[in-house]
Design a protein around this motif. Structure first.
Motif, PDB file in Angstrom:
ATOM      1  N   ILE A   1      31.611  38.924  36.897  1.00 32.06           N
ATOM      2  CA  ILE A   1      31.330  39.246  35.505  1.00 32.06           C
ATOM      3  C   ILE A   1      30.913  40.712  35.426  1.00 32.06           C
ATOM      4  O   ILE A   1      30.478  41.297  36.415  1.00 32.06           O
ATOM      5  N   LYS A   2      31.073  41.309  34.231  1.00 31.13           N
ATOM      6  CA  LYS A   2      30.664  42.683  34.004  1.00 31.13           C
ATOM      7  C   LYS A   2      29.848  42.729  32.718  1.00 31.13           C
ATOM      8  O   LYS A   2      30.150  41.997  31.776  1.00 31.13           O
ATOM      9  N   PRO A   3      28.851  43.599  32.681  1.00 32.04           N
ATOM     10  CA  PRO A   3      28.083  43.730  31.427  1.00 32.04           C
ATOM     11  C   PRO A   3      28.948  44.382  30.358  1.00 32.04           C
ATOM     12  O   PRO A   3      29.894  45.072  30.653  1.00 32.04           O
TER      13      PRO A   3
ATOM     14  N   PRO B   1      24.173  37.302  41.476  1.00 32.02           N
ATOM     15  CA  PRO B   1      25.306  37.135  42.397  1.00 32.02           C
ATOM     16  C   PRO B   1      26.657  37.342  41.712  1.00 32.02           C
ATOM     17  O   PRO B   1      27.572  37.924  42.305  1.00 32.02           O
ATOM     18  N   LEU B   2      26.787  36.923  40.469  1.00 32.66           N
ATOM     19  CA  LEU B   2      28.034  37.106  39.732  1.00 32.66           C
ATOM     20  C   LEU B   2      28.306  38.582  39.475  1.00 32.66           C
ATOM     21  O   LEU B   2      29.450  39.037  39.553  1.00 32.66           O
ATOM     22  N   LEU B   3      27.260  39.336  39.176  1.00 28.82           N
ATOM     23  CA  LEU B   3      27.417  40.775  38.981  1.00 28.82           C
ATOM     24  C   LEU B   3      27.773  41.469  40.292  1.00 28.82           C
ATOM     25  O   LEU B   3      28.680  42.302  40.332  1.00 28.82           O
TER      26      LEU B   3
ATOM     27  N   SER C   1      38.084  49.276  30.409  1.00 30.60           N
ATOM     28  CA  SER C   1      37.734  48.907  31.781  1.00 30.60           C
ATOM     29  C   SER C   1      36.393  48.196  31.844  1.00 30.60           C
ATOM     30  O   SER C   1      36.058  47.596  32.858  1.00 30.60           O
ATOM     31  N   SER C   2      35.619  48.224  30.768  1.00 23.54           N
ATOM     32  CA  SER C   2      34.333  47.531  30.752  1.00 23.54           C
ATOM     33  C   SER C   2      34.508  46.028  30.578  1.00 23.54           C
ATOM     34  O   SER C   2      33.555  45.277  30.736  1.00 23.54           O
ATOM     35  N   GLY C   3      35.708  45.603  30.246  1.00 29.30           N
ATOM     36  CA  GLY C   3      35.957  44.182  30.057  1.00 29.30           C
ATOM     37  C   GLY C   3      35.949  43.751  28.598  1.00 29.30           C
ATOM     38  O   GLY C   3      36.229  42.606  28.286  1.00 29.30           O
TER      39      GLY C   3
END
Length: 118
Positions: A116-118, A109-111, A5-7
């Protein structure tokens, strides 16, 4: 390890797996395009093994193990690798402030929008 799920598409536990072999397996033998090395030292040569041709390797701060290590320049040249380094510690306050402003304007803004995800 499978996607999470973190990407992340793949996660490798370097304590229990050979990260070079796991990277090669995850990329069908091609290697990683980008390696962020926070360890350095004896990991440098193994990072070169795990990297793809024309891969990029860079630390995000002073290495956790040690600042010096063995570099096999033949691997660096044959794979046309890009090994860079940087640190913010000696940067001017104005430069650091400009980086923070750029991150706030372009990345945050993307976060917040979950694009996007870290």
């Amino acid at each position: 390890m499978p996607a999470s799920s973190s990407g992340a598409d793949h996660a490798i536990n370097y304590k229990t797996e050979d990260f070079v072999e796991a990277t090669k397996a995850a990329t069908n033998g091609a290697g990683a395009n980008v390696i962020l090395d926070m360890v350095g030292g004896d990991y440098i040569d193994r990072n070169y093994d795990a990297a793809a041709v024309e891969g990029r390797i860079g630390p995000d701060r002073v290495s956790l193990r040690r600042a010096q290590g063995h570099v096999n320049f033949a691997k660096l040249m044959v794979k046309r690798l890009h090994h860079t380094g940087s640190t913010l510690r000696p940067a001017a306050i104005a430069d650091k402030a400009a980086m923070v402003a750029a991150i706030e304007a372009k990345v945050m803004p993307l976060l917040r929008e979950r694009r996007i995800k870290p």
